[in-house]
Write a protein that holds these residues in place. Structure first.
Motif, PDB file in Angstrom:
ATOM      1  N   ASP A   1      30.117 -33.589 -29.872  1.00 54.62           N
ATOM      2  CA  ASP A   1      30.342 -32.639 -30.969  1.00 54.62           C
ATOM      3  C   ASP A   1      31.094 -31.397 -30.515  1.00 54.62           C
ATOM      4  O   ASP A   1      31.536 -30.604 -31.352  1.00 54.62           O
ATOM      5  N   CYS A   2      31.240 -31.219 -29.214  1.00 53.12           N
ATOM      6  CA  CYS A   2      31.976 -30.072 -28.687  1.00 53.12           C
ATOM      7  C   CYS A   2      33.455 -30.432 -28.598  1.00 53.12           C
ATOM      8  O   CYS A   2      33.827 -31.464 -28.024  1.00 53.12           O
ATOM      9  N   ASP A   3      34.338 -29.572 -29.145  1.00 56.12           N
ATOM     10  CA  ASP A   3      35.777 -29.848 -29.142  1.00 56.12           C
ATOM     11  C   ASP A   3      36.361 -29.904 -27.733  1.00 56.12           C
ATOM     12  O   ASP A   3      37.401 -30.538 -27.518  1.00 56.12           O
ATOM     13  N   ALA A   4      35.687 -29.233 -26.781  1.00 55.84           N
ATOM     14  CA  ALA A   4      36.205 -29.202 -25.407  1.00 55.84           C
ATOM     15  C   ALA A   4      35.598 -30.279 -24.525  1.00 55.84           C
ATOM     16  O   ALA A   4      35.875 -30.331 -23.326  1.00 55.84           O
ATOM     17  N   TYR A   5      34.795 -31.145 -25.105  1.00 54.13           N
ATOM     18  CA  TYR A   5      34.091 -32.161 -24.305  1.00 54.13           C
ATOM     19  C   TYR A   5      35.069 -33.091 -23.600  1.00 54.13           C
ATOM     20  O   TYR A   5      35.987 -33.648 -24.213  1.00 54.13           O
ATOM     21  N   ASP A   6      34.886 -33.265 -22.307  1.00 52.10           N
ATOM     22  CA  ASP A   6      35.727 -34.138 -21.482  1.00 52.10           C
ATOM     23  C   ASP A   6      34.797 -34.945 -20.583  1.00 52.10           C
ATOM     24  O   ASP A   6      34.308 -34.432 -19.580  1.00 52.10           O
ATOM     25  N   PRO A   7      34.513 -36.201 -20.930  1.00 48.32           N
ATOM     26  CA  PRO A   7      33.504 -36.983 -20.194  1.00 48.32           C
ATOM     27  C   PRO A   7      33.783 -37.042 -18.690  1.00 48.32           C
ATOM     28  O   PRO A   7      34.926 -37.219 -18.256  1.00 48.32           O
ATOM     29  N   ALA A   8      32.735 -36.864 -17.921  1.00 49.60           N
ATOM     30  CA  ALA A   8      32.833 -36.909 -16.460  1.00 49.60           C
ATOM     31  C   ALA A   8      31.431 -37.098 -15.905  1.00 49.60           C
ATOM     32  O   ALA A   8      30.436 -37.039 -16.635  1.00 49.60           O
ATOM     33  N   VAL A   9      31.347 -37.332 -14.609  1.00 46.38           N
ATOM     34  CA  VAL A   9      30.045 -37.450 -13.955  1.00 46.38           C
ATOM     35  C   VAL A   9      29.388 -36.072 -13.918  1.00 46.38           C
ATOM     36  O   VAL A   9      30.013 -35.083 -13.533  1.00 46.38           O
ATOM     37  N   ALA A  10      28.154 -36.020 -14.343  1.00 41.41           N
ATOM     38  CA  ALA A  10      27.441 -34.737 -14.381  1.00 41.41           C
ATOM     39  C   ALA A  10      27.179 -34.229 -12.974  1.00 41.41           C
ATOM     40  O   ALA A  10      26.783 -35.002 -12.092  1.00 41.41           O
ATOM     41  N   PRO A  11      27.395 -32.935 -12.723  1.00 37.51           N
ATOM     42  CA  PRO A  11      27.029 -32.377 -11.409  1.00 37.51           C
ATOM     43  C   PRO A  11      25.520 -32.427 -11.223  1.00 37.51           C
ATOM     44  O   PRO A  11      24.754 -32.354 -12.186  1.00 37.51           O
ATOM     45  N   GLU A  12      25.085 -32.540  -9.991  1.00 38.03           N
ATOM     46  CA  GLU A  12      23.655 -32.687  -9.699  1.00 38.03           C
ATOM     47  C   GLU A  12      22.967 -31.334  -9.631  1.00 38.03           C
ATOM     48  O   GLU A  12      23.513 -30.358  -9.109  1.00 38.03           O
ATOM     49  N   ILE A  13      21.753 -31.282 -10.184  1.00 36.08           N
ATOM     50  CA  ILE A  13      20.895 -30.109 -10.047  1.00 36.08           C
ATOM     51  C   ILE A  13      19.676 -30.537  -9.239  1.00 36.08           C
ATOM     52  O   ILE A  13      18.859 -31.322  -9.719  1.00 36.08           O
ATOM     53  N   ASP A  14      19.569 -30.067  -8.014  1.00 36.55           N
ATOM     54  CA  ASP A  14      18.410 -30.415  -7.182  1.00 36.55           C
ATOM     55  C   ASP A  14      17.321 -29.375  -7.445  1.00 36.55           C
ATOM     56  O   ASP A  14      17.098 -28.453  -6.654  1.00 36.55           O
ATOM     57  N   ALA A  15      16.640 -29.550  -8.577  1.00 37.15           N
ATOM     58  CA  ALA A  15      15.655 -28.567  -9.016  1.00 37.15           C
ATOM     59  C   ALA A  15      14.528 -28.403  -8.011  1.00 37.15           C
ATOM     60  O   ALA A  15      14.074 -27.278  -7.745  1.00 37.15           O
ATOM     61  N   ASP A  16      14.060 -29.511  -7.435  1.00 36.31           N
ATOM     62  CA  ASP A  16      12.933 -29.429  -6.505  1.00 36.31           C
ATOM     63  C   ASP A  16      13.296 -28.678  -5.230  1.00 36.31           C
ATOM     64  O   ASP A  16      12.507 -27.870  -4.726  1.00 36.31           O
ATOM     65  N   ALA A  17      14.484 -28.933  -4.700  1.00 38.96           N
ATOM     66  CA  ALA A  17      14.897 -28.241  -3.478  1.00 38.96           C
ATOM     67  C   ALA A  17      15.043 -26.741  -3.725  1.00 38.96           C
ATOM     68  O   ALA A  17      14.633 -25.915  -2.893  1.00 38.96           O
ATOM     69  N   LEU A  18      15.621 -26.376  -4.868  1.00 36.90           N
ATOM     70  CA  LEU A  18      15.761 -24.962  -5.198  1.00 36.90           C
ATOM     71  C   LEU A  18      14.396 -24.307  -5.356  1.00 36.90           C
ATOM     72  O   LEU A  18      14.161 -23.199  -4.860  1.00 36.90           O
ATOM     73  N   ARG A  19      13.506 -24.992  -6.032  1.00 30.78           N
ATOM     74  CA  ARG A  19      12.171 -24.442  -6.270  1.00 30.78           C
ATOM     75  C   ARG A  19      11.401 -24.280  -4.956  1.00 30.78           C
ATOM     76  O   ARG A  19      10.723 -23.283  -4.739  1.00 30.78           O
ATOM     77  N   ASP A  20      11.521 -25.262  -4.071  1.00 37.28           N
ATOM     78  CA  ASP A  20      10.828 -25.208  -2.789  1.00 37.28           C
ATOM     79  C   ASP A  20      11.349 -24.044  -1.941  1.00 37.28           C
ATOM     80  O   ASP A  20      10.571 -23.357  -1.259  1.00 37.28           O
ATOM     81  N   ALA A  21      12.645 -23.810  -1.997  1.00 40.40           N
ATOM     82  CA  ALA A  21      13.246 -22.759  -1.172  1.00 40.40           C
ATOM     83  C   ALA A  21      12.987 -21.362  -1.716  1.00 40.40           C
ATOM     84  O   ALA A  21      12.953 -20.389  -0.953  1.00 40.40           O
ATOM     85  N   ARG A  22      12.769 -21.239  -3.024  1.00 43.93           N
ATOM     86  CA  ARG A  22      12.729 -19.927  -3.653  1.00 43.93           C
ATOM     87  C   ARG A  22      11.349 -19.493  -4.122  1.00 43.93           C
ATOM     88  O   ARG A  22      11.187 -18.356  -4.578  1.00 43.93           O
ATOM     89  N   THR A  23      10.340 -20.376  -4.058  1.00 45.54           N
ATOM     90  CA  THR A  23       9.016 -20.039  -4.591  1.00 45.54           C
ATOM     91  C   THR A  23       7.927 -20.530  -3.635  1.00 45.54           C
ATOM     92  O   THR A  23       8.199 -21.278  -2.697  1.00 45.54           O
ATOM     93  N   PRO A  24       6.672 -20.178  -3.888  1.00 45.23           N
ATOM     94  CA  PRO A  24       5.572 -20.677  -3.054  1.00 45.23           C
ATOM     95  C   PRO A  24       5.265 -22.162  -3.268  1.00 45.23           C
ATOM     96  O   PRO A  24       4.492 -22.740  -2.490  1.00 45.23           O
ATOM     97  N   TRP A  25       5.804 -22.765  -4.305  1.00 41.29           N
ATOM     98  CA  TRP A  25       5.590 -24.187  -4.580  1.00 41.29           C
ATOM     99  C   TRP A  25       6.140 -25.023  -3.429  1.00 41.29           C
ATOM    100  O   TRP A  25       7.172 -24.681  -2.832  1.00 41.29           O
ATOM    101  N   VAL A  26       5.461 -26.120  -3.083  1.00 42.15           N
ATOM    102  CA  VAL A  26       5.847 -26.963  -1.946  1.00 42.15           C
ATOM    103  C   VAL A  26       6.275 -28.336  -2.453  1.00 42.15           C
ATOM    104  O   VAL A  26       5.509 -29.034  -3.126  1.00 42.15           O
ATOM    105  N   GLU A  27       7.503 -28.711  -2.128  1.00 42.33           N
ATOM    106  CA  GLU A  27       8.064 -29.967  -2.639  1.00 42.33           C
ATOM    107  C   GLU A  27       7.410 -31.195  -2.021  1.00 42.33           C
ATOM    108  O   GLU A  27       7.096 -32.160  -2.712  1.00 42.33           O
ATOM    109  N   ASN A  28       7.214 -31.180  -0.710  1.00 44.39           N
ATOM    110  CA  ASN A  28       6.666 -32.348  -0.009  1.00 44.39           C
ATOM    111  C   ASN A  28       5.409 -31.964   0.764  1.00 44.39           C
ATOM    112  O   ASN A  28       5.441 -31.784   1.986  1.00 44.39           O
ATOM    113  N   PRO A  29       4.288 -31.841   0.071  1.00 40.94           N
ATOM    114  CA  PRO A  29       3.046 -31.455   0.743  1.00 40.94           C
ATOM    115  C   PRO A  29       2.516 -32.598   1.610  1.00 40.94           C
ATOM    116  O   PRO A  29       2.865 -33.768   1.390  1.00 40.94           O
TER     117      PRO A  29
END
Length: 326
Positions: free
Chosen positions: A284-312
């Motif tokens: 529905d977006c006029d500027a839409y150009d299909p491509a592979v979505a960039p990856e968001i490594d949410a768990d790695a970011l969360r582990d590095a930036r908060t007290p939460w532990v990704e791999n306990p």
């Protein structure tokens, strides 16, 4: 079509989470049920879980949400009990909760002949969180919607230790007079990520019964009195859900214009802004150009930036004499 003038509540919310992640030691999550009787009746925009004295004990168990039904069941860390009996004799525990508890490592199972037995792998650390902070986002106070009713309900219920309104608008005395005095107020600029405390929140009585809005109709409002035990269970549910969920709960758009910021927010280079992939992107977006979505490594970011532990390390154990049941 992508509406470039649409309110940027999603971008505001993500910018605030990014700021709080850097400025606090809170475990943050977004869009969590914040009612007691029916959690989906009230959705809190941002939830901050303030670590308590046993937080490290909680991080060692699992990075996921521990089912509250499993925590509150009669299944303990001592002698294992038959699974069918644990479920049959509990008015809250059910098979799905047992399976989920096993999957995240809070329960372990063993088989004795034809029966399955369960036990907790460790004692649940009740004091792993100290406080819950609820943040309601309303970037534009000129369009308050149901803001007043929502905040009054939050205060009367007292599920959170403190409730805060975050806005981008200039806050006037008239604005302050329209919201409960117990609610704190922040003015937040999502571009500079600067936060001004307009009013500090007043601590709410989480250890006392609360009043929850059940139904609102013309000339009639239904309320429910919520007991202390029910509030405690809901507080644990909110804390556990926040711990397991986090706030980066989206995927980047599958578009050539999509990028990911260093802090994990989906960004559109065509419109030069953070976007909500579920509402602003796609065919529905006029500027839409299909491509592979960039990856968001949410768990790695969360582990590095908060007290939460990704791999306990986990807490599964093998007790003497139980090997024969494996």
């Amino acid at each position: 079509m992508f509406d470039v003038d649409a309110p940027q509540e999603f971008a505001f919310e993500l910018a605030l989470c990014t700021h709080l992640e850097a400025a606090t030691e809170w475990v943050l999550s977004r869009q969590l049920g914040a009612a007691v009787e029916r959690s989906g009746r009230r959705i809190m925009d941002v939830v901050g879980v303030v670590p308590g004295p046993a937080f490290d004990d909680r991080t060692r168990i699992t990075a996921e949400t521990i089912p509250v039904r499993a925590v509150e069941s009669d299944v303990g860390v001592g002698e294992a009990i038959a699974r069918h009996r644990a479920v049959r004799e509990s008015d809250r525990l059910h098979d799905a909760a047992v399976d989920a508890a096993v999957e995240v490592g809070f329960f372990e199972t063993e088989r004795r002949k034809t029966r399955e037995y369960v036990r907790q792998t460790t004692r649940y650390p009740d004091d792993w969180f100290d406080r819950l902070v609820g943040v309601e986002n309303k970037p534009d106070l000129g369009d308050p919607g149901a803001l007043g009713r929502q905040l009054r309900t939050d205060v009367s219920l007292g599920l959170f230790d403190s409730v805060i309104l975050a806005t981008e608008s200039h806050v006037t005395r008239a604005h302050l007079n329209r919201i409960p005095t117990e609610v704190g107020v922040w003015r937040f600029d999502p571009e500079t990520q600067s936060r001004d405390v307009i009013r500090e929140p007043t601590p709410l009585p989480t250890n006392a019964p609360g009043v929850e809005l059940a139904e609102e109709r013309p000339l009639e409002t239904e309320i429910e009195v919520v007991g202390v035990d029910a509030k405690a269970r809901s507080r644990r549910r909110v804390a556990e859900r926040a711990y397991g969920k986090g706030w980066r709960t989206y995927d980047a758009p599958a578009c050539a214009h999509a990028e990911v910021t260093d802090d994990g927010r989906p960004y559109c280079t065509q419109f030069d802004r953070v976007v909500d992939p579920s509402r602003a992107c796609g065919t529905d977006c006029d500027a839409y150009d299909p491509a592979v979505a960039p990856e968001i490594d949410a768990d790695a970011l969360r582990d590095a930036r908060t007290p939460w532990v990704e791999n306990p390390p986990g807490v599964r154990r093998r007790q003497a004499g139980l090997d024969r049941f494996q």
